[in-house]
Design an enzyme around this catalytic site. Structure first.
Site, short mmCIF file in Angstrom:
data_model
loop_
_atom_site.label_atom_id
_atom_site.label_comp_id
_atom_site.label_asym_id
_atom_site.label_seq_id
_atom_site.Cartn_x
_atom_site.Cartn_y
_atom_site.Cartn_z
N CYS A 197 -2.55 -0.56 -2.86
CA CYS A 197 -2.94 0.62 -2.08
C CYS A 197 -1.75 1.21 -1.31
O CYS A 197 -0.86 1.78 -1.92
CB CYS A 197 -4.11 0.27 -1.17
SG CYS A 197 -4.98 1.71 -0.54
N GLU A 227 -7.46 -8.10 -3.60
CA GLU A 227 -7.68 -9.13 -2.57
C GLU A 227 -9.08 -9.02 -1.95
O GLU A 227 -9.59 -9.95 -1.38
CB GLU A 227 -6.58 -9.07 -1.51
CG GLU A 227 -6.74 -8.03 -0.42
CD GLU A 227 -6.47 -6.60 -0.87
OE1 GLU A 227 -6.31 -6.36 -2.09
OE2 GLU A 227 -6.44 -5.70 0.00
N HIS A 243 -8.20 -2.67 -4.62
CA HIS A 243 -7.88 -3.83 -3.80
C HIS A 243 -8.30 -5.15 -4.46
O HIS A 243 -9.43 -5.58 -4.25
CB HIS A 243 -8.58 -3.71 -2.45
CG HIS A 243 -7.96 -2.71 -1.55
ND1 HIS A 243 -6.93 -3.02 -0.69
CD2 HIS A 243 -8.23 -1.39 -1.36
CE1 HIS A 243 -6.58 -1.93 -0.01
NE2 HIS A 243 -7.34 -0.93 -0.40
#
Lengths: 241, 90
Positions: A90, A209, A207
């Site tokens: 990002c 994660e 994302h």
């Protein structure tokens, strides 16, 4: 694997990225370092550096434009140019584009709105340190959360990206079709993530994660971290042999 | 040394769709102003430059635009420079 995650002023996914990397390291006990934006040295023996999501320097001027000149970035750029593995998520992707480690730029979403939702991604290149544990053409589910994610580059650059297989992830429908509805921000050619020519630097807007545990609704993003682990274990095995 | 005010106008490159500009253009047309078109929305950066002459001042600003103020991948810029006369400054 020895991973360092950079914290810039305004990073807000750094702890999540460290958590996901630590999860991947659970069986080997390797540490995940927090790197500070003002650091002018990086730990010895680092395998990979992650530039996390967030709003570094308040996104002032342009996303990633000021973070790109943080003292640590001199080290990150040298590390990448030396073949080191760098992942930008990002805002980290935006910083990589601003720093010239990746081509193109990320501009305001086509609908001018901040978009925060789950998207589906097709893995187009599995020959990278980040995607080597997934099958080519797999469709992964991960969230996006950004206002400036519309990938833009010159047509000549896009042709090069396609030719060199540098497009790693593309926004697709749940069934894997590339169309306008599946594209959350108006990115050219539905591009969600790209790597450099050598494949050691990758940036993506979604994302991973935030999709690294079943508890979070999807563990598809964890493939990025297990991919890194597998990559470094293979490399280590080669050294030993 | 002289002082100059530099006004930098930054817009998206013409090859890139400016969604804000397009939306504003549609709004203008719906207000019955068909004569207005090609709306581009950008940003304006103003700064003071201290330099021996206008050419040097312009070079300084141009360098700043290339290094930090703009991203040549997606933006174009123009610089408008005016000298600040002493009386005005005081």
């Amino acid at each position: 694997m020895n991973v360092g995650v950079v914290t810039f002023p305004g990073s807000n996914c750094d702890a999540d990225a460290r958590h996901a990397a630590a999860l991947a390291n659970a069986d080997n006990g390797d540490v995940v370092h927090q790197l500070w934006h003002k650091d002018s040295v990086i730990p010895q023996g680092l395998d990979a550096i992650i530039l996390p999501g967030g709003f570094s320097y308040g996104d002032y001027l342009r996303t990633g434009a000021i973070a790109r000149f943080s003292p640590i970035m001199k080290e990150v750029i040298a590390f990448a140019n030396n073949g080191g593995v760098v992942l930008g998520i990002c805002n980290g992707f935006q910083i990589l584009c601003e720093s010239g480690l990746l081509p193109g730029a990320l501009i305001r979403n086509e609908n001018l709105k901040f978009v925060c939702k789950d998207v589906f991604l097709k893995v187009e290149n599995t020959n990278t340190p980040f995607t080597n544990t997934v099958k080519k053409g797999s469709v992964l589910r991960m969230p996006v959360a950004h206002g400036d994610g519309r990938y833009t580059a010159s047509e000549a650059e896009i042709i090069l990206l396609e030719k060199n297989k540098q497009i790693v992830y593309r926004y697709v429908s749940q069934t894997g079709e590339k169309n306008a509805e599946a594209n959350p921000n108006g990115s050219m050619h539905n591009i969600a993530g790209i790597c450099n020519k050598d494949g050691n630097v990758m940036g993506l807007m979604p994302h991973p994660e935030r999709a690294s545990e079943a508890l979070l609704g999807s563990a598809d993003g964890f493939t990025v971290f297990t991919g890194l682990l597998a990559h470094f274990q293979r490399k280590q095995a080669q050294v030993v042999a | 040394m002289k002082h100059f005010t530099a006004n930098v106008t930054v817009t998206l490159r013409s090859s890139i769709l400016d969604v804000q500009g397009k939306t504003v253009e549609h709004a203008l047309h719906s207000l019955h102003m068909p004569a207005l078109s090609d709306v581009r929305i950008g940003k304006h950066i103003q700064l003071t430059v201290t330099a021996p002459d206008a050419d040097t001042a312009r070079e300084e600003v141009d360098d700043a635009c290339k290094k930090l103020l703009t991203n040549p991948v997606m933006e174009d810029y123009s610089i408008y420079l005016t000298e600040v006369v002493a009386a005005e400054k005081a």
